[in-house]
Design an enzyme around this catalytic site. Structure first.
Site, mmCIF file in Angstrom:
data_model
loop_
_atom_site.group_PDB
_atom_site.id
_atom_site.type_symbol
_atom_site.label_atom_id
_atom_site.label_comp_id
_atom_site.label_asym_id
_atom_site.label_seq_id
_atom_site.Cartn_x
_atom_site.Cartn_y
_atom_site.Cartn_z
ATOM 1 C CE LYS A 1 -38.189 -33.353 9.794
ATOM 2 N NZ LYS A 1 -39.294 -33.979 9.509
ATOM 3 C CE LYS B 1 -25.406 -39.121 8.128
ATOM 4 N NZ LYS B 1 -25.532 -40.552 8.660
ATOM 5 C CE LYS C 1 -25.168 -42.647 4.219
ATOM 6 N NZ LYS C 1 -26.484 -43.509 4.638
#
Ligand code: TRP
Length: 331
Positions: free
Chosen positions: A111, A197, A194
């Site tokens: 992050k 994603k 996916k």
């Protein structure tokens, strides 16, 4: 009965991948466990301090989960910020969470790399808040994906550390919970792994997408020039579309197009049209419920008030006991 806790991110609409994966598992779990499902709106402030539409996002997530079949009479379904006891437990746990271990968390490192302008203490202590979410209800089972393993390990560390510090065995250890072994794989429409994603506009089909949008997205899905040899292996983007068809269409339909592919007679236009129509059919009942529930303010009030009351009953019991253990007492 064992207790399950799971936090739902308050940003992001549900797509087919969420629906056939986590959400349907939640719907089944609520019949077998003492489930607490909550919308993690405190957490959202760590990365979105002034979300443009915090309330609207929370509402959308709540409405969509209800439309998918989460039952507020069976599970305790609540909004995290309606339960201030969580913030209090977070405060206590923060006193025993060390800077070094928090800085080593991979999600924290990711992050701050992605958003170096806002490295705040809430981001650093995100795993502590998550531990508070879980420990407040003494949950032992936490249905989360692989990316949350480290957070769960930290939850166990914080709970155990509290126990050692105060010489008690008050908190139980929570573990990641795989409700089903073989999760259905829902690929995205862009041939890139996916669903959800990648951020591409057309990668995911959302439960709230209208039939027109669904058709448009499916028709735009990447295909190739078509098979040139009998029984040829499919390239990933084509296999993905077949995998999606397996989920939303009948087995007859699937076999029909499988046969056409194997004999090099498939026309991708027809194939995608069928896939789109079957997706529209599969999602129609949920889409209708989303619209109905979103318009029913009285029902949403009832659901959130009931959820908050049930969650606070469990949470305040924990907080009273924790205060007693730590040594805060009335005069
Ligand atoms: N961190 C979780 C996620 O990103 C969300 C979450 C917050 C959570 N608190 C939780 C999950 C408690 C399970 C239990 O998906």
């Amino acid at each position: 009965m064992e207790t399950v806790v799971s936090g739902i991110r308050s940003t992001g609409k549900l797509h087919l991948g969420n629906y056939y994966g986590a959400v349907q598992n939640f719907v089944k779990m609520q019949n077998q466990y003492n489930c607490y499902f909550f919308i993690a709106d405190f957490h959202s402030l760590t990365t979105h301090p002034t979300p443009a539409n915090l309330h609207g996002n929370v509402k959308q997530v709540l409405v969509e989960y209800l439309a998918c079949g989460l039952n507020p009479e069976k599970a305790t379904l609540y909004v995290q910020s309606d339960v201030p006891e969580i913030a209090e437990l977070y405060l206590y746990l923060n006193m025993n969470a060390y800077l070094g271990e928090l800085e080593r968390s991979t999600s924290f490192k990711d992050k701050i790399r992605n958003n170096p302008e806002n490295v705040n203490a809430g981001l650093l202590t995100y795993p502590v808040l998550m531990a508070a979410d879980i420990l407040i209800h003494h949950a032992t089972k936490v249905p989360v994906g692989k990316d949350q393993e480290q957070h769960l390990e930290m939850s166990r560390t914080f709970g155990n550390r509290f126990n050692n510090l105060y010489q008690t065995n008050y908190f139980k250890e929570p573990f990641a919970f795989n409700f089903t072994q073989n999760l259905v794989k829902i690929p995205g429409l862009d041939g890139n792994g996916k669903m959800g994603k990648s951020e591409g506009e057309n990668n995911a089909i959302y439960l709230s997408d209208t039939p027109e949008i669904i058709r448009k997205k499916v028709m735009k899905a990447l295909t190739d020039a078509g098979p040139t040899q009998q029984n040829q292996t499919k390239p990933p983007e084509i296999q993905n579309l077949f995998d999606l068809m397996k989920v939303v269409s009948t087995s007859d339909t699937l076999q029909h197009f499988e046969q056409l592919y194997q004999t090099c007679q498939i026309r991708y236009g027809d194939f995608k049209k069928q896939l789109a129509e079957d997706m529209v059919l599969a999602t129609a009942p949920i889409r209708e419920k989303i619209i109905d529930i979103a318009a029913d303010t009285v029902y949403l009030q009832k659901v959130t008030q009931l959820g908050a009351a049930k969650a606070r009953e469990s949470a305040s019991k924990t907080i009273n006991e924790v205060r007693e253990i730590i040594g805060f007492r009335a005069f």
